[in-house]
Design a protein around this motif. Structure first.
Motif, PDB file in Angstrom:
ATOM      1  N   ALA A 237       0.833  -1.204   0.000  1.00  0.00           N
ATOM      2  CA  ALA A 237       0.000   0.000   0.000  1.00  0.00           C
ATOM      3  C   ALA A 237       0.866   1.252   0.000  1.00  0.00           C
ATOM      4  N   ILE A 238       0.440   2.238  -0.784  1.00  0.00           N
ATOM      5  CA  ILE A 238       1.151   3.507  -0.874  1.00  0.00           C
ATOM      6  C   ILE A 238       0.176   4.573  -1.373  1.00  0.00           C
ATOM      7  N   ALA A 239       0.448   5.827  -1.096  1.00  0.00           N
ATOM      8  CA  ALA A 239      -0.369   6.919  -1.625  1.00  0.00           C
ATOM      9  C   ALA A 239       0.262   7.437  -2.911  1.00  0.00           C
ATOM     10  N   MET A 240      -0.581   7.782  -3.869  1.00  0.00           N
ATOM     11  CA  MET A 240      -0.085   8.272  -5.153  1.00  0.00           C
ATOM     12  C   MET A 240       0.664   9.592  -5.014  1.00  0.00           C
ATOM     13  N   ASP A 241       0.417  10.334  -3.920  1.00  0.00           N
ATOM     14  CA  ASP A 241       1.124  11.594  -3.697  1.00  0.00           C
ATOM     15  C   ASP A 241       2.235  11.443  -2.661  1.00  0.00           C
ATOM     16  N   ASP A 242       2.712  10.216  -2.452  1.00  0.00           N
ATOM     17  CA  ASP A 242       3.791   9.973  -1.496  1.00  0.00           C
ATOM     18  C   ASP A 242       4.994  10.843  -1.827  1.00  0.00           C
ATOM     19  N   SER A 243       5.445  11.614  -0.850  1.00  0.00           N
ATOM     20  CA  SER A 243       6.519  12.576  -1.089  1.00  0.00           C
ATOM     21  C   SER A 243       7.871  11.938  -1.346  1.00  0.00           C
ATOM     22  N   LEU A 244       8.029  10.668  -0.977  1.00  0.00           N
ATOM     23  CA  LEU A 244       9.321  10.017  -1.116  1.00  0.00           C
ATOM     24  C   LEU A 244       9.392   9.055  -2.292  1.00  0.00           C
ATOM     25  N   PHE A 245       8.331   8.283  -2.523  1.00  0.00           N
ATOM     26  CA  PHE A 245       8.432   7.177  -3.472  1.00  0.00           C
ATOM     27  C   PHE A 245       7.429   7.245  -4.620  1.00  0.00           C
ATOM     28  N   LYS A 246       6.762   8.376  -4.812  1.00  0.00           N
ATOM     29  CA  LYS A 246       5.702   8.423  -5.832  1.00  0.00           C
ATOM     30  C   LYS A 246       6.227   8.303  -7.253  1.00  0.00           C
ATOM     31  N   ASN A 247       7.512   8.551  -7.470  1.00  0.00           N
ATOM     32  CA  ASN A 247       8.059   8.486  -8.831  1.00  0.00           C
ATOM     33  C   ASN A 247       8.663   7.129  -9.176  1.00  0.00           C
ATOM     34  N   GLN A 248       8.512   6.157  -8.297  1.00  0.00           N
ATOM     35  CA  GLN A 248       9.124   4.843  -8.529  1.00  0.00           C
ATOM     36  C   GLN A 248       8.165   3.842  -9.157  1.00  0.00           C
ATOM     37  N   TYR A 268      -3.526   4.641  -3.010  1.00  0.00           N
ATOM     38  CA  TYR A 268      -4.521   5.639  -2.632  1.00  0.00           C
ATOM     39  C   TYR A 268      -4.239   6.962  -3.336  1.00  0.00           C
ATOM     40  N   GLU A 269      -5.282   7.649  -3.731  1.00  0.00           N
ATOM     41  CA  GLU A 269      -5.097   8.914  -4.430  1.00  0.00           C
ATOM     42  C   GLU A 269      -4.344   9.924  -3.575  1.00  0.00           C
ATOM     43  N   ARG A 270      -4.703   9.999  -2.293  1.00  0.00           N
ATOM     44  CA  ARG A 270      -4.050  10.934  -1.387  1.00  0.00           C
ATOM     45  C   ARG A 270      -3.746  10.264  -0.055  1.00  0.00           C
ATOM     46  N   GLY A 271      -2.805  10.825   0.645  1.00  0.00           N
ATOM     47  CA  GLY A 271      -2.389  10.277   1.930  1.00  0.00           C
ATOM     48  C   GLY A 271      -0.957  10.642   2.260  1.00  0.00           C
ATOM     49  N   ASP A 272      -0.170  10.954   1.205  1.00  0.00           N
ATOM     50  CA  ASP A 272       1.236  11.319   1.325  1.00  0.00           C
ATOM     51  C   ASP A 272       2.004  10.217   2.037  1.00  0.00           C
ATOM     52  N   HIS A 273       3.170  10.530   2.553  1.00  0.00           N
ATOM     53  CA  HIS A 273       3.997   9.537   3.224  1.00  0.00           C
ATOM     54  C   HIS A 273       3.672   9.541   4.714  1.00  0.00           C
ATOM     55  N   GLY A 274       3.648   8.359   5.303  1.00  0.00           N
ATOM     56  CA  GLY A 274       3.492   8.280   6.750  1.00  0.00           C
ATOM     57  C   GLY A 274       2.077   8.414   7.241  1.00  0.00           C
ATOM     58  N   PHE A 275       1.096   7.914   6.490  1.00  0.00           N
ATOM     59  CA  PHE A 275      -0.286   8.098   6.936  1.00  0.00           C
ATOM     60  C   PHE A 275      -0.697   7.121   8.034  1.00  0.00           C
ATOM     61  N   GLY A 276       0.156   6.153   8.348  1.00  0.00           N
ATOM     62  CA  GLY A 276      -0.097   5.277   9.491  1.00  0.00           C
ATOM     63  C   GLY A 276      -1.433   4.564   9.392  1.00  0.00           C
ATOM     64  N   ILE A 277      -2.270   4.747  10.388  1.00  0.00           N
ATOM     65  CA  ILE A 277      -3.563   4.082  10.439  1.00  0.00           C
ATOM     66  C   ILE A 277      -4.535   4.654   9.413  1.00  0.00           C
ATOM     67  N   GLY A 278      -4.127   5.756   8.774  1.00  0.00           N
ATOM     68  CA  GLY A 278      -4.951   6.367   7.724  1.00  0.00           C
ATOM     69  C   GLY A 278      -5.068   7.864   7.913  1.00  0.00           C
ATOM     70  N   ARG A 279      -4.911   8.615   6.816  1.00  0.00           N
ATOM     71  CA  ARG A 279      -5.044  10.069   6.875  1.00  0.00           C
ATOM     72  C   ARG A 279      -6.522  10.437   6.816  1.00  0.00           C
ATOM     73  N   PRO A 280      -7.062  11.100   7.845  1.00  0.00           N
ATOM     74  CA  PRO A 280      -8.483  11.465   7.831  1.00  0.00           C
ATOM     75  C   PRO A 280      -8.850  12.239   6.571  1.00  0.00           C
ATOM     76  N   GLY A 281     -10.033  11.921   6.034  1.00  0.00           N
ATOM     77  CA  GLY A 281     -10.498  12.591   4.830  1.00  0.00           C
ATOM     78  C   GLY A 281     -10.001  11.978   3.541  1.00  0.00           C
ATOM     79  N   THR A 282      -9.229  10.886   3.633  1.00  0.00           N
ATOM     80  CA  THR A 282      -8.734  10.200   2.442  1.00  0.00           C
ATOM     81  C   THR A 282      -9.083   8.715   2.539  1.00  0.00           C
ATOM     82  N   THR A 283      -9.013   8.037   1.410  1.00  0.00           N
ATOM     83  CA  THR A 283      -9.317   6.602   1.407  1.00  0.00           C
ATOM     84  C   THR A 283      -8.221   5.760   2.052  1.00  0.00           C
ATOM     85  N   SER A 284      -7.109   6.394   2.449  1.00  0.00           N
ATOM     86  CA  SER A 284      -6.057   5.635   3.143  1.00  0.00           C
ATOM     87  C   SER A 284      -6.550   5.106   4.489  1.00  0.00           C
ATOM     88  N   VAL A 285      -7.668   5.634   4.990  1.00  0.00           N
ATOM     89  CA  VAL A 285      -8.227   5.110   6.241  1.00  0.00           C
ATOM     90  C   VAL A 285      -8.705   3.664   6.059  1.00  0.00           C
TER      91      VAL A 285
END
Length: 310
Positions: A237-248, A268-285
């Protein structure tokens, strides 16, 4: 922008320019820790616990971290016996091998899993030594990450001791399977960022039954690896806007697929890096419910696999 997100692997959050982070020293929390090894005289207990807080955008960061770990442990979070599934998961927090995000990628994950009937064990693995002063530490972290990012941001972040500790944790949990009420053949790992790398390296370097039975690979580097013929199933699992690995891209998932090993990918479309249990307001939850459903699909929770019908 790269330099601005260097704090992500330690804070388990991607940090924009406007973020203000501060760390307050705290006492070691009281936990039911189990040492992985007998303490050696040279391994001075020099742990540094901190409460890290701050804000970026609308997100408030509150996290407990630890640095300078020399004596690795696991902390069990066991389910109510009435709903225990028999599965076990070693949880590996992230932090660039310079710190561990013990609340957002450790305790919160473990408590959620235990509530689902899955025995969880938070792994506090050995880390690289860092300056005790926060500002000096952040400077050292920036230098380390900048060096690693010149080629592949994940390339310089391997830590052999963390891999050794992960394999030792798996062995310890399995050796006490009866006490923990788990099936030793259903003990796997879930790791976040550097913890994901640790779970991956335990899979690549462990032999046979020493490997995790399954791995959750959460926002780790996505570059391809050589996959063992008997590699365990991977939940990626990863977010498409991950600040570290989105270009890999998704090369590591594709490598698992080409090796004909089971793999499931969530981007996930959004969540960035480090969303843990899930970034509120995104499907990473949906991360942990999806991970649990995936374990059930593979028959790892001791009940029937989910139906293939829609």
């Amino acid at each position: 922008m790269k330099r601005l997100v260097l704090t992500a692997l330690i804070l388990a959050m991607a940090t924009p320019a406007s973020a203000q982070m501060q760390a307050t020293p705290i006492e070691r929390p009281k936990m039911a820790e189990i040492p992985l090894y007998s303490a050696a005289a040279k391994d001075v207990d020099n742990e540094q616990w901190e409460h890290v807080s701050g804000r970026f955008g609308q997100v408030v960061i509150e996290n407990t971290t630890v640095r300078n770990v020399t004596r690795p442990t696991i902390t069990p979070y066991l389910p109510d016996p009435a709903k225990a599934t028999g599965a076990g998961v070693v949880v590996a927090p992230g932090g660039a091998f310079m710190s561990l995000s013990m609340s957002s990628e450790g305790e919160e994950i473990a408590r959620w899993l235990a509530d689902q009937g899955i025995a969880a064990f938070v792994l506090k693995y050995r880390l690289n030594e860092t300056p005790r002063d926060w500002k000096e530490y952040m400077k050292a972290l920036g230098q380390r990450m900048a060096q690693a990012s010149r080629n592949d941001i994940g390339a310089g972040l391997k830590e052999a001791r963390a891999t050794q500790d992960a394999l030792a944790a798996l062995a310890l949990v399995r050796s006490r399977a009866k006490a923990f009420r788990i099936d030793p053949s259903r003990v796997g790992m879930i790791g976040f960022s550097a913890g994901a790398m640790t779970a991956l390296n335990a899979t690549l370097e462990g032999q046979g039954d020493a490997r995790p039975a399954f791995i959750g690979y959460i926002y780790g580097p996505m570059a391809a690896v050589t996959v063992p013929a008997d590699a365990p199933p991977m939940f990626n699992a990863i977010a498409m806007d991950d600040s570290l690995f989105k270009n890999q891209g998704f090369a590591i998932a594709d490598a698992w697929r080409k090796a004909r090993r089971p793999v499931e990918l969530h981007a996930y479309e959004r969540g960035d890096h480090g969303f843990g249990i899930g970034r509120p307001g995104t499907t990473s939850v949906g991360l942990l419910p999806q991970f649990t459903a995936w374990l059930r699909m593979h028959g790892l929770l001791g009940d029937r696999a989910v139906s293939s019908r829609p």
